[in-house]
Design a protein around this motif. Structure first.
Motif, mmCIF file in Angstrom:
data_model
loop_
_atom_site.group_PDB
_atom_site.id
_atom_site.type_symbol
_atom_site.label_atom_id
_atom_site.label_comp_id
_atom_site.label_asym_id
_atom_site.label_seq_id
_atom_site.Cartn_x
_atom_site.Cartn_y
_atom_site.Cartn_z
ATOM 1 N N GLU A 277 -32.891 26.130 27.456
ATOM 2 C CA GLU A 277 -32.236 27.251 28.289
ATOM 3 C C GLU A 277 -32.385 28.552 27.444
ATOM 4 O OE1 GLU A 277 -31.504 27.218 31.590
ATOM 5 O OE2 GLU A 277 -32.300 25.338 31.511
ATOM 6 N N GLU A 278 -32.213 28.429 26.222
ATOM 7 C CA GLU A 278 -32.289 29.729 25.460
ATOM 8 C C GLU A 278 -33.669 30.178 25.506
ATOM 9 O OE1 GLU A 278 -30.436 32.830 23.081
ATOM 10 O OE2 GLU A 278 -29.537 31.084 24.273
ATOM 11 N N GLY A 279 -34.557 29.390 25.317
ATOM 12 C CA GLY A 279 -36.079 29.566 25.346
ATOM 13 C C GLY A 279 -36.485 30.240 26.632
ATOM 14 N N LYS A 280 -36.066 29.662 27.537
ATOM 15 C CA LYS A 280 -36.271 30.234 28.868
ATOM 16 C C LYS A 280 -35.841 31.592 29.012
ATOM 17 C CE LYS A 280 -36.506 25.747 31.324
ATOM 18 N NZ LYS A 280 -35.879 24.845 32.111
ATOM 19 N N LYS A 281 -34.731 31.748 28.681
ATOM 20 C CA LYS A 281 -33.724 33.064 28.593
ATOM 21 C C LYS A 281 -34.810 34.278 27.780
ATOM 22 C CE LYS A 281 -29.791 35.153 27.157
ATOM 23 N NZ LYS A 281 -28.610 35.329 26.321
#
Length: 186
Positions: free
Chosen positions: A99-103
């Protein structure tokens, strides 16, 4: 000489009209930020492209030329829009990110979008402040447009290089501050 009240009212009215007159060709052009989300992208699966996502924009301009006697004026309109066919995301590779990488990736792509908006505003300002010649205005407008888009392409490349396409968070944070400042200022 004393003026009658009706004459004084007429002169006062004329004075107010002169004070409130506006330029015949007042120019205003609002180019708003484009807030990205993944649903705005063309979805790809298993692409052979080197990056997970690409963000592309269209910067369009139009103008109206008016000549009355020796007066020559151009009124401009500039627009920036997301190019939904050229903006792509590889869903398979996006799914490999947490999720952090997508964000973080979407934030980096938002930076490309912000640059397009900032330079759309730069283009508008450059076009409206120039004094054009009657004989060559079309070439003068084209040169400003071409020069601005060339500068935009160069800053996109610099942004990707400095942030390693969004992988380096410290330079990305510096760019994010730049975007925030520039979007507020223009």
């Amino acid at each position: 000489m004393l003026l009658k009240p009706a004459a004084m009212l007429g002169l006062f009215s004329l004075f107010l009209i002169v004070l409130s007159a506006r330029p015949a060709f007042s120019q205003k052009n609002q180019i708003d930020r484009i807030n990205l989300n993944w649903s705005m992208y063309k979805k790809l699966n298993n692409s052979n492209l080197p990056y997970i996502a690409y963000t592309a924009h269209r910067t369009l301009h139009q103008y109206r030329a008016t000549q009355k006697g020796s007066q020559f004026s151009l009124v401009f309109k500039v627009g920036v829009s997301l190019d939904g066919q050229q903006s792509t995301v590889d869903l398979r590779r996006l799914a490999t990110l947490g999720e952090e990488g997508k964000k973080n990736l979407l934030n980096h792509e938002q930076g490309h979008s912000d640059l397009a908006v900032i330079y759309g505003r730069v283009l508008y300002k450059s076009l409206t402040k120039k004094v054009y010649s009657v004989k060559n205005y079309q070439n003068e407008v084209k040169k400003i447009y071409d020069d601005t888009l060339k500068e935009l392409a160069e800053i996109h490349a610099r942004y990707d290089m400095e942030t390693l396409h969004g992988e380096e968070q410290a330079p990305q944070a510096k760019w994010d501050l730049y975007f925030k400042k520039e979007l507020k200022a223009s």
